[in-house]
Write an enzyme that holds these catalytic residues in place. Sequence first.
Site, mmCIF file in Angstrom:
data_model
loop_
_atom_site.group_PDB
_atom_site.id
_atom_site.type_symbol
_atom_site.label_atom_id
_atom_site.label_comp_id
_atom_site.label_asym_id
_atom_site.label_seq_id
_atom_site.Cartn_x
_atom_site.Cartn_y
_atom_site.Cartn_z
ATOM 1 N N TYR A 165 0.830 -1.202 0.000
ATOM 2 C CA TYR A 165 0.000 0.000 0.000
ATOM 3 C C TYR A 165 0.870 1.260 0.000
ATOM 4 O O TYR A 165 0.624 2.209 -0.768
ATOM 5 C CB TYR A 165 -0.918 -0.019 1.221
ATOM 6 C CG TYR A 165 -1.953 1.078 1.253
ATOM 7 C CD1 TYR A 165 -3.074 1.025 0.434
ATOM 8 C CD2 TYR A 165 -1.820 2.165 2.116
ATOM 9 C CE1 TYR A 165 -4.036 2.020 0.468
ATOM 10 C CE2 TYR A 165 -2.772 3.167 2.150
ATOM 11 C CZ TYR A 165 -3.878 3.087 1.329
ATOM 12 O OH TYR A 165 -4.826 4.090 1.363
ATOM 13 N N LYS A 169 1.059 4.199 -2.908
ATOM 14 C CA LYS A 169 0.758 5.600 -2.626
ATOM 15 C C LYS A 169 1.976 6.498 -2.856
ATOM 16 O O LYS A 169 1.826 7.663 -3.254
ATOM 17 C CB LYS A 169 0.239 5.736 -1.194
ATOM 18 C CG LYS A 169 -1.089 5.023 -0.947
ATOM 19 C CD LYS A 169 -2.181 5.526 -1.885
ATOM 20 C CE LYS A 169 -3.534 4.906 -1.596
ATOM 21 N NZ LYS A 169 -4.604 5.435 -2.464
#
Length: 257
Positions: A165, A169
Amino acid sequence: MAELKTGTLDRDASRKVALVTGASRGIGRSTALRLATDGYDVAVIYVGSAEPFEEVVEELRSAGACAKAYECDVSSSKEVDACVGQVLDDFGHVWTLVNNAGITRDGIMARMKDSDFDSVIAVNLKGAFNMVRALTRTFMRQRGGRIINMSSVVGIMGNAGQVNYSASKAGLIGLTKSVARELASRNVTCNAIAPGFVETAMTAGLSDATRKSYEGQIPLGRMCVPEDIAAAISFLASDEASLITGVVLPVDGGMAM
């Protein structure tokens, strides 16, 4: 700026169009509703059950917007191209793109499956790339537009148990800055929002001790609510932000400063 097209839907030609991915709940839903009240007509993209998006569409219409939902897996460039083509046929143009669709597959790196890493990158990062690429010619022809990507505080700081994740990002930040440079000459801005801990249905179930632990990491002492993020997106989509591009705007209560 070229005259904006109206498409085949019965809509007010003076209203710009926003396309928001991942708008069934939380940040995406609040963003779609905020843009509707700002005077946008709104196309929302979903995957899976259409029921939550049908409710969002009704809320958007109640707010005065022309709204329609489209099913699309943003990780598939083929589906994105077809979906964006249909949105443009229906609405005529897209002025603001909000790349909010995202998934998590958390776990410590030593035990993380390839599929868990690949799927998060495919949706969170490649999905945003697919959407931007599909709309680039539209933005260039109309000589204007707004692109807003949903990064995260963990894309800046990192976070144990979220290497996939965090990588997705952080990748969005690089994507944002590169797109900002590529499209600046056509009056298209591209910026990213980096939310911190956000109040969601999931965080509502946290124990008091866990909640206090999270809030203890936030200088301002409270979690964000989706409306905080939507307000930042509203600003970046506005005329007042016309000279802001390539920026990563944290909305995190000071976590990442």
